[in-house]
Design an enzyme around this catalytic site. Structure first.
Site, PDB file in Angstrom:
ATOM      1  N   HIS A 117      42.854  39.565  24.868  1.00 26.11           N
ATOM      2  CA  HIS A 117      41.848  40.520  25.343  1.00 26.11           C
ATOM      3  C   HIS A 117      42.391  41.699  26.139  1.00 26.11           C
ATOM      4  O   HIS A 117      41.606  42.545  26.580  1.00 26.11           O
ATOM      5  CB  HIS A 117      40.784  39.782  26.161  1.00 26.11           C
ATOM      6  CG  HIS A 117      41.315  39.033  27.349  1.00 26.11           C
ATOM      7  ND1 HIS A 117      40.499  38.451  28.275  1.00 26.11           N
ATOM      8  CD2 HIS A 117      42.590  38.758  27.763  1.00 26.11           C
ATOM      9  CE1 HIS A 117      41.213  37.846  29.208  1.00 26.11           C
ATOM     10  NE2 HIS A 117      42.483  38.023  28.912  1.00 26.11           N
ATOM     11  N   HIS A 118      43.696  41.775  26.350  1.00 25.35           N
ATOM     12  CA  HIS A 118      44.259  42.909  27.088  1.00 25.35           C
ATOM     13  C   HIS A 118      44.801  44.016  26.182  1.00 25.35           C
ATOM     14  O   HIS A 118      45.093  45.114  26.669  1.00 25.35           O
ATOM     15  CB  HIS A 118      45.387  42.449  28.019  1.00 25.35           C
ATOM     16  CG  HIS A 118      44.944  41.481  29.069  1.00 25.35           C
ATOM     17  ND1 HIS A 118      43.892  41.724  29.919  1.00 25.35           N
ATOM     18  CD2 HIS A 118      45.428  40.249  29.407  1.00 25.35           C
ATOM     19  CE1 HIS A 118      43.734  40.697  30.739  1.00 25.35           C
ATOM     20  NE2 HIS A 118      44.652  39.791  30.445  1.00 25.35           N
ATOM     21  N   ALA A 119      44.977  43.748  24.896  1.00 24.42           N
ATOM     22  CA  ALA A 119      45.545  44.755  23.993  1.00 24.42           C
ATOM     23  C   ALA A 119      44.603  45.945  23.880  1.00 24.42           C
ATOM     24  O   ALA A 119      43.391  45.796  23.709  1.00 24.42           O
ATOM     25  CB  ALA A 119      45.805  44.145  22.622  1.00 24.42           C
TER      26      ALA A 119
END
Length: 309
Positions: A117-119
């Site tokens: 979920h950080h990309a």
């Protein structure tokens, strides 16, 4: 039957100097195989390039698939993008999309990787290369396979990349409940963010989850939920700042699965974060989460899905 998505490419060789739990996907698979559970295993295909590029910049997609990611982006990701890491990065979004399609047929399905979920659009970050949650949601909606997809993120870290990549896209909403002072320092804006102070335990966490997520479910009325089932809110997690017990994590996943099952909303989970010095303990947390979701959903699913499963 529990429908689980796994691919051998998920178990990539650990790049040098990486703090990511590289062996946990294989350990999760092995622990599940050792359990006396009725599991149907599914292998995903690599996510096609055009669907990767529906979310990520074409130049960044090229860099990853060619394993030529610039050093400054590799530093943000947290490890080098080798050819095996690149192959894994393309398989994982395919796995989350496949889990979603299986959930639409069977009620619940799980990917043994994902939750990246950080990309962001032009770079990876925080151990995430491609954002499988955003890619899967966009493909499902734009291909007409779902009308309204809600991404529910219970990782201890905010789903900043997912929020940024899906902002303004019709048919997609995001929910993130996380530790306010944890990574990332600069948060994005989800459809609904629930930022918790350090040290929140079981009772306060479960109350915050129920009182904030239920109104969003009512208002958005999703026909599919993608669940980032991170187990790093656990009190003993190496990268967490919350204080849930093992029982609290089970209660969280029980509430999620039961709430969606009684509404007849298909649920697809991705593994999410979980960190510790004992890899087997981390993998066991993930397995407990996955089996809690599966058994609870099955116990409360509508008869139509029960028949299909």
């Amino acid at each position: 039957m529990i429908h689980i998505v796994h691919h051998p490419d998920y178990v990539a060789a650990a790049p040098a100097r990486s703090a990511y739990e590289w062996n946990k996907n294989g350990l999760v698979r092995d622990l599940l195989r050792a359990r006396d559970e009725a599991i149907v295993w599914h292998a995903p295909e690599a996510m096609p390039r055009d669907w990767l590029e529906a979310v990520h910049d074409a130049e960044y997609v090229d860099q990853v698939l060619a394993a030529r990611v610039p050093p400054e982006k590799e530093r943000r990701i947290g490890f080098p993008v080798t050819p095996t890491v690149a192959a894994r990065a393309q398989k994982v979004p395919g796995g989350t999309w496949l889990a979603a399609r299986l959930a639409q047929s069977h009620g619940f399905a799980a990917n043994t990787a994902g939750g990246s979920h950080h990309a962001l659009a032009d770079t990876g970050a925080g151990f995430c290369v491609f954002n499988d949650l955003a890619i899967a949601a966009v493909r499902l909606v734009e291909a007409g396979d779902a009308r309204r997809v809600l991404i529910v993120d219970c990782d201890v870290h905010q789903g900043d990349g997912t929020a940024a990549l899906t902002a303004g896209r019709p048919g997609i909403a995001t929910y993130s409940i996380h530790a306010e002072k944890n990574f990332p320092v600069r948060k994005a804006r989800s459809t609904l963010d629930v930022a918790l102070p350090d040290g929140v335990g079981d009772a306060e966490y479960l109350d915050a989850l129920a009182t904030t997520l239920m109104p969003l479910l009512d208002d958005f009325a999703p026909d599919l939920v993608l669940y980032q089932a991170g187990v790093d809110p656990f009190a003993g997690d190496r990268l967490g700042r919350l204080a849930l017990s093992r029982e609290g994590l089970v209660a969280r996943d029980t509430w999620i699965a039961r709430t969606l099952a009684v509404r007849g909303v298909p649920l697809a989970s991705a593994l999410g974060g979980g960190y510790g010095h004992d890899a087997m303990e981390v993998a066991d947390r993930h397995v407990a989460s996955l089996l809690t979701l599966a058994t609870t959903y099955a116990a409360h699913m509508p008869a139509s899905h029960a028949t299909a499963a």
